[in-house]
Every structure is written in structure tokens, then in C-alpha cells.
Design a protein around this motif. Sequence first.
Motif, PDB file in Angstrom:
ATOM      1  N   ARG A 250       0.798  -1.072  -0.158  1.00  8.34           N
ATOM      2  CA  ARG A 250       0.088  -0.101  -0.206  1.00  8.34           C
ATOM      3  C   ARG A 250       0.931   1.255   0.084  1.00  8.34           C
ATOM      4  O   ARG A 250       0.582   2.215  -0.643  1.00  8.34           O
ATOM      5  N   ARG A 251       1.912   1.220   0.773  1.00  4.81           N
ATOM      6  CA  ARG A 251       2.828   2.263   0.843  1.00  4.81           C
ATOM      7  C   ARG A 251       3.337   2.740  -0.498  1.00  4.81           C
ATOM      8  O   ARG A 251       3.474   3.791  -1.071  1.00  4.81           O
ATOM      9  N   VAL A 252       3.890   1.502  -1.271  1.00  2.83           N
ATOM     10  CA  VAL A 252       4.407   1.866  -2.569  1.00  2.83           C
ATOM     11  C   VAL A 252       3.366   2.225  -3.449  1.00  2.83           C
ATOM     12  O   VAL A 252       3.854   3.176  -4.328  1.00  2.83           O
ATOM     13  N   ALA A 253       2.292   1.493  -3.480  1.00  5.76           N
ATOM     14  CA  ALA A 253       1.297   2.151  -4.421  1.00  5.76           C
ATOM     15  C   ALA A 253       0.933   3.530  -4.269  1.00  5.76           C
ATOM     16  O   ALA A 253       0.826   4.330  -5.307  1.00  5.76           O
ATOM     17  N   GLU A 254       0.940   4.013  -3.230  1.00  4.64           N
ATOM     18  CA  GLU A 254       0.538   5.430  -2.679  1.00  4.64           C
ATOM     19  C   GLU A 254       1.707   6.450  -3.564  1.00  4.64           C
ATOM     20  O   GLU A 254       1.632   7.359  -4.108  1.00  4.64           O
ATOM     21  N   ALA A 255       2.943   5.820  -3.248  1.00  3.52           N
ATOM     22  CA  ALA A 255       4.394   6.666  -3.631  1.00  3.52           C
ATOM     23  C   ALA A 255       4.073   6.590  -5.138  1.00  3.52           C
ATOM     24  O   ALA A 255       4.657   7.774  -5.543  1.00  3.52           O
TER      25      ALA A 255
ATOM     26  N   ARG B  64      11.390   5.978  -8.298  1.00  4.56           N
ATOM     27  CA  ARG B  64      10.706   6.808  -7.485  1.00  4.56           C
ATOM     28  C   ARG B  64      10.532   5.958  -6.131  1.00  4.56           C
ATOM     29  O   ARG B  64      10.420   6.711  -5.024  1.00  4.56           O
ATOM     30  N   ALA B  65      10.041   5.109  -6.035  1.00  7.02           N
ATOM     31  CA  ALA B  65       9.547   4.131  -4.674  1.00  7.02           C
ATOM     32  C   ALA B  65      11.051   3.819  -4.192  1.00  7.02           C
ATOM     33  O   ALA B  65      10.943   4.202  -2.704  1.00  7.02           O
TER      34      ALA B  65
END
Length: 408
Positions: A150-155, A291-292
Motif C-alpha cells: 500500500r505504501r509503495v502504491a501510494e508513492a 521513485r519508490a
Amino acid sequence: MTTTTACPRCAEPTVTTGFPRPWCPSCDWNLDRAVPVVFGWRWLDRRLHRVAYRLTVGQFEALAGGPLVPRKMTAARFVTLAAAVLLLGGVLALAVLGLWLIFFDFFSLATVGGIVLLGLAFLLRPRLGSLGERRPLDEAAAPALFGLVRRVAEAVGAPTPQIITVEYDLNAFTNAVGLRRQRVLGLGLPLWATLEPQERVALLGHELGHFVNGDIRRGPLTQVAETTLGRVADALDVDGSADAGGFIGLLTRGLGWILSRTTSLLHLLLVWTSQRDSQRAEYLADELGARAGGTDAAVRLEDHLLIRDALDTVIRREARAGHGPDAWLAAARLARANQAPNIPLLRRLSRHADVSLFASHPPGGLRAEMLERRPRVAAAVTLTETEAARIDAELKPFAERVRRDLAG
């Protein structure tokens, strides 16, 4: 690295790294022999390879110094979508005509023809994908992994996958399946276990980036176009070993051969048309991975995949010895250290050996160089050693099954 003789073109030392013949890392002498087989006719494969090389390098140079953003519509996408609409219309027409023939004069020869057409329409029906035998990972059993995703998807600005699966190979993928187009993330445990924490973040950023990078292969209509023609070619291909059956049998096989090869050629042309856009989308996914996880981690990930064969060898060796992911990571670290001097050579080799008009991915060496030439970025998501260990513990129940598969 094995130095053999002086290059006959530039007099620099040649090597045999990654290729059975001596080649020159200074001027690429002899790398024209590193031509992938496509049609099996060497003269044709070499000419197509030269075209693919020019297109691949030209696209790389254009993107390395320019904007890299998703594209909503291109000529390749338009052609692919148009082909998909025509193919879907053809399949629907077969089904409608089959139904009409069945009920036109029941039961007669026309009914048999209608049943055949319905069967053909069923064979050529669009496939929306499925999980098959894969078992979705329960979020309650892996909260740390789902939280990281979830954190990576948001990033990277991507939607979160609804399903995560654990795979058995040195790979990872994303896809959308079913009528509801559920987003799936598949993580190959052998790959995941051999990556350092930030490289794992870069991997997730790349894979989730496929949901937003405009990849032409990911749309349901474009998937129809690239698979249906292949099924048509298979359906038309008549087994030449079958009994001739006289003149009619010979004529049927000859006509089937012509139609099958013509359809196969159309299929190849359609795939070739879409691959430039697909390779562009891969570069964008790499940038989202950077970017992530940060540029450095994304570059290391690309170099990691360049030595996939060496990694596969040491992982399987450890699996056959009864060792699990911790041993795979240790063996992979040693393999990476041993192969580190060869990475520049393997990058250069990949620019020739991995180039094809029908390749959906750019050569690994160009992908790493693209990341290095574009503006460097810091990691938007940090994965600590403690968090990584927690995720490893969540995936531990799958480790023995994967180990047995690798050992076998």
C-alpha cells in the motif's frame, strides 16, 4: 572475465563473458552473431535484428533525455484496438451464424455446420484471465507485506492490488483478471528472497507501475487482439502427419497451412506493432520503481536480473541441499559479488543479445543505463531490516513448498 585475443577491428582485448565466442567490449566486434532466432532463417533473423537494434537504441536515446510519461493513444495502440474490435466482431458473427444455422432447419446438415461454428467461436472467445491454481495470500497472515504494498502504491500513484500471490520462480508480475478486472500482484519467492530491502521496494514500484504506465499489453481489448490471432492460427494448422485422404485431404491441409501461416504472420505483425509502446512502458515502470525505492536500488535491481541464470543456479543448489530463503540470500550475495566485475560487459552484451522486434522488454543493460542517465531520485519508501525480516517471517510458510519445487 576471460580475455582471449586482440580484436581484429580495434586491437583491444576480447572477452568471452556471457557469449561462447570472443567479442570486443570496445567496438562490439563479433556481437552481430548474438542474434536471437525468430524465424530460423539466419539471413532474415540478422536483418530483422539490425532493424530492431536501430529502433531500440533510437527509442532509448529519445527517452533518456526527454519526458517519460504515460501515453493514452498512439498509432500502435489504435491499430491494436482496431484489430481487437474486428476480431471480437468476427467471433460474435461466428456465434450468431452458428445459432442461426442450428435452428434454421433442425436437424440437418446445416445444424452440424452451426455446431461447428459455435465450437469455433467458443475456442476463439476472449480470455479475461484467472488465478488458476494460485491461492491468494490472506492479508491477516501478512499484514506487513500488504502494508508495504500500500505504501509503495501510494508513492507511485498506482491502485493497490486486491490479490497478492506467492510464486515459485525468479520473477514478479502484475495483471488484471476476471470480469471484475481484479488487480493481481505475483511475487516470486526466489526473487524476493534474494533482494536487499530497498531493491524489494523498487521491484514493487516497478510492478505496481504497470497499473499506471499506459502499457498497451494490459488493456482487456488489446489482450484480445494479441491472443485471438494466435488461436486462429492454431485452429487452422492441420497436422501434416495425418492420413492424406486423397485429393480432398491434400487440398484441405494445403489450404489450412496457407491460412495458418498467413494468420501467424498477421499475429507477428500485430505484436511487433505494439512492442515499441510496451518497451516504453517498461522504462516508465522502471522510473516508478526508482521513485519508490531510489535510483540506486532500481539500478541494482536491473543488474540483479542480468545475472538471473547464475542466481537460478545457486538458488537451486541450495534448495537441493535442503536450505531455505536465508541460504538463497547468502548464495545470491556471493554470486553478485563474483559477477560484479562482469556487469558492464553483461550490460553491453544485452544490447545485442536481448534485442528483438518482438521483445516486450528493453535490454536489461539499457534499462539500467536509462535509470543512470535520467535525474536521480531518493527513495519515497524506506524498508528497514526489521520490517523486511517481519515480511520474511510472514512468507515463511510458503518457503518449503517453493524449496521443493526448486529442488525438483
